[in-house]
Design a protein around this motif. Structure first.
Motif, mmCIF file in Angstrom:
data_model
loop_
_atom_site.group_PDB
_atom_site.id
_atom_site.type_symbol
_atom_site.label_atom_id
_atom_site.label_comp_id
_atom_site.label_asym_id
_atom_site.label_seq_id
_atom_site.Cartn_x
_atom_site.Cartn_y
_atom_site.Cartn_z
ATOM 1 N N THR A 133 0.817 -1.208 0.000
ATOM 2 C CA THR A 133 0.000 0.000 0.000
ATOM 3 C C THR A 133 0.848 1.254 0.000
ATOM 4 O O THR A 133 0.397 2.325 0.375
ATOM 5 C CB THR A 133 -0.931 0.019 1.232
ATOM 6 N N GLY A 134 2.101 1.120 -0.454
ATOM 7 C CA GLY A 134 2.962 2.285 -0.564
ATOM 8 C C GLY A 134 3.357 2.876 0.764
ATOM 9 O O GLY A 134 3.615 4.069 0.871
ATOM 10 N N GLY A 135 3.411 2.067 1.821
ATOM 11 C CA GLY A 135 3.826 2.568 3.121
ATOM 12 C C GLY A 135 2.688 3.104 3.964
ATOM 13 O O GLY A 135 2.875 3.478 5.104
ATOM 14 N N ARG A 136 1.472 3.146 3.403
ATOM 15 C CA ARG A 136 0.326 3.631 4.158
ATOM 16 C C ARG A 136 -0.276 2.509 5.001
ATOM 17 O O ARG A 136 -0.272 1.361 4.607
ATOM 18 C CB ARG A 136 -0.741 4.160 3.191
ATOM 19 N N ARG A 137 -0.807 2.868 6.174
ATOM 20 C CA ARG A 137 -1.386 1.870 7.061
ATOM 21 C C ARG A 137 -2.683 1.324 6.458
ATOM 22 O O ARG A 137 -3.563 2.090 6.069
ATOM 23 C CB ARG A 137 -1.679 2.506 8.419
ATOM 24 N N PRO A 138 -2.818 0.004 6.334
ATOM 25 C CA PRO A 138 -4.046 -0.569 5.773
ATOM 26 C C PRO A 138 -5.269 -0.158 6.598
ATOM 27 O O PRO A 138 -5.227 -0.139 7.820
ATOM 28 C CB PRO A 138 -3.804 -2.079 5.846
ATOM 29 N N ARG A 139 -6.359 0.173 5.936
ATOM 30 C CA ARG A 139 -7.587 0.587 6.606
ATOM 31 C C ARG A 139 -8.677 -0.467 6.387
ATOM 32 O O ARG A 139 -8.915 -0.913 5.270
ATOM 33 C CB ARG A 139 -8.095 1.926 6.035
ATOM 34 N N LEU A 199 -12.912 -1.599 -4.439
ATOM 35 C CA LEU A 199 -11.930 -1.574 -3.355
ATOM 36 C C LEU A 199 -11.242 -2.929 -3.188
ATOM 37 O O LEU A 199 -10.023 -2.990 -2.957
ATOM 38 C CB LEU A 199 -12.597 -1.174 -2.035
ATOM 39 N N ASN A 200 -11.985 -4.001 -3.307
ATOM 40 C CA ASN A 200 -11.427 -5.320 -3.021
ATOM 41 C C ASN A 200 -10.845 -6.026 -4.240
ATOM 42 O O ASN A 200 -10.201 -7.069 -4.109
ATOM 43 C CB ASN A 200 -12.482 -6.211 -2.366
ATOM 44 N N SER A 201 -11.047 -5.464 -5.435
ATOM 45 C CA SER A 201 -10.505 -6.107 -6.632
ATOM 46 C C SER A 201 -9.238 -5.432 -7.130
ATOM 47 O O SER A 201 -8.482 -6.027 -7.902
ATOM 48 C CB SER A 201 -11.549 -6.120 -7.762
ATOM 49 N N ARG A 202 -8.996 -4.203 -6.712
ATOM 50 C CA ARG A 202 -7.817 -3.476 -7.183
ATOM 51 C C ARG A 202 -6.813 -3.297 -6.053
ATOM 52 O O ARG A 202 -7.175 -3.131 -4.890
ATOM 53 C CB ARG A 202 -8.209 -2.110 -7.755
ATOM 54 N N GLY A 242 -2.861 -1.481 -4.725
ATOM 55 C CA GLY A 242 -2.184 -0.189 -4.770
ATOM 56 C C GLY A 242 -2.854 0.876 -3.934
ATOM 57 O O GLY A 242 -2.569 2.060 -4.080
ATOM 58 N N HIS A 243 -3.787 0.496 -3.064
ATOM 59 C CA HIS A 243 -4.424 1.450 -2.153
ATOM 60 C C HIS A 243 -4.573 0.762 -0.793
ATOM 61 O O HIS A 243 -4.532 -0.465 -0.695
ATOM 62 C CB HIS A 243 -5.792 1.896 -2.683
ATOM 63 N N PRO A 244 -4.765 1.548 0.279
ATOM 64 C CA PRO A 244 -4.752 0.957 1.628
ATOM 65 C C PRO A 244 -6.122 0.572 2.180
ATOM 66 O O PRO A 244 -6.262 0.394 3.385
ATOM 67 C CB PRO A 244 -4.142 2.080 2.469
#
Length: 356
Positions: free
Chosen positions: A17-23, A41-44, A46-48
């Motif tokens: 997630t690029g260093g971001r805390r998973p939410r 949200l759940n298919s892609r 690169g985001h947290p």
């Protein structure tokens, strides 16, 4: 050992997630909005954000397959906040994502926000502005309204000039440094099957202008003539032809496609200005003839040697997924985005997923 394993897993999630805390996200909204938000949200990657549960509004039942710990009535009710808080705590969610709709208007969202914030939970409101990078959006307030200013896509200016310089310089250096590899690949193609070393094909570029694209030949010499015979075996639901086990591909061609080395001659197209190092996939004329207005927007920029489609699954993507990725790039590209995609391309080519 268990502690180390947990720490290793946490580090791995942060890297993805690029260093971001998973939410962990609880999504609240009407069924149609819930399904779309959860699916994306759940298919892609690169985001947290991960949707862990949903609270639908109204009688309709979502079909996203996510747990439903509660439901809100069609009209505002006294238990709105307690229902959402209970669902969030039950699934260890640390963020509530609200998808506004007719049954979840401004006043109801505002009251829900008060209760969630008092309960220690963060709130995020889903915008209808899909496909717009956050860097292009600037919030503002006027007359009690929250406004979102959206900057136009980059088409001219310093970044466009820098992109051209990077393209031409990178293509020239690539051709120079890879000359020995070019010679070896050309020899392999020539010896593997009768026919020319290079395959030249008409493609459409920026502003729908046709150009001749170069590739190492990966198919038998009469592949174009045999395509019509295989039309019923097309595995793409859109205008693009895709076939996982195409009998026209040679043994050497399969290896070249698996590693994307067949694309290297397109550095000549980049040097000529027909293509860019990064951009949408260059389409064939018959594909473009079937484009609708939305799909034609892919041709607003130069096509690329690589792009979001290359690092996101390549031929494994559906036609609509490919179009969506290309349109996101067309509207949101930047030189920094290009550099990131070039770096991710190396990893995508290495594992070979979606290449056939």
């Amino acid at each position: 050992g268990r502690v180390l394993a947990v720490l290793a897993g946490a580090v791995g999630r942060l890297r993805t997630t690029g260093g971001r805390r998973p939410r962990r996200v609880l999504v609240v909204g009407e069924a149609a909005g819930l399904d779309r938000a959860v699916r994306l949200l759940n298919s892609r990657k690169g985001h947290p954000y991960t949707a862990v549960a949903v609270v639908p509004v109204g009688p309709a039942m979502p079909d996203c397959g996510t747990p439903v710990p509660g439901r809100l009535a069609p009209e505002p009710a006294d238990d709105d906040v307690s229902t959402v808080l209970g669902g969030a705590f039950a699934h260890d969610a640390d963020l509530v994502l609200v998808a506004p709709g007719p049954q979840l208007d401004d006043d109801r969202v505002r009251r829900l926000a008060w209760g969630l914030h008092d309960g220690g939970l963060a709130l995020c409101v889903l915008s209808e502005l899909s496909g717009v990078a956050a860097a292009r959006v600037r919030p503002a307030s006027a007359a009690g309204l929250t406004l979102l200013h959206v900057a136009p896509p980059l088409r001219n200016g310093p970044q466009a000039l820098l992109k051209t310089v990077v393209d031409r310089t990178g293509a020239a250096l690539g051709l120079l440094l890879l000359a020995p590899l070019f010679f070896g690949l050309a020899l392999a193609v020539r010896l593997s099957s009768p026919g020319p070393v290079f395959h030249r094909q008409t493609r459409h570029g920026r502003h729908n202008r046709p150009f001749t694209m170069w590739k190492f030949r990966t198919m038998v010499a009469d592949a174009e003539a045999r395509r019509e015979q295989l039309s019923t075996a097309n595995e793409s639901e859109g205008p693009m032809f895709k076939m996982r086990r195409d009998p026209r591909v040679t043994r050497v061609g399969h290896a070249l496609r698996r590693t994307s080395l067949d694309e290297l001659p397109q550095l000549l197209n980049v040097l000529r200005g027909d293509m860019s190092l990064v951009g949408p996939r260059p389409p064939l004329p018959d594909e473009v003839s079937r484009y609708d207005e939305r799909e034609l927007r892919r041709l607003a920029v130069r096509p690329g040697l690589t792009g979001l489609w290359q690092v996101s699954g390549r031929s494994d993507l559906s036609w609509q997924e490919t179009v969506s990725l290309d349109l996101w790039y067309v509207d949101n590209w930047s030189v920094a985005t290009d550099m990131g995609l070039l770096a991710r391309t190396v990893r995508a080519v290495t594992d070979g997923r979606g290449a056939y």
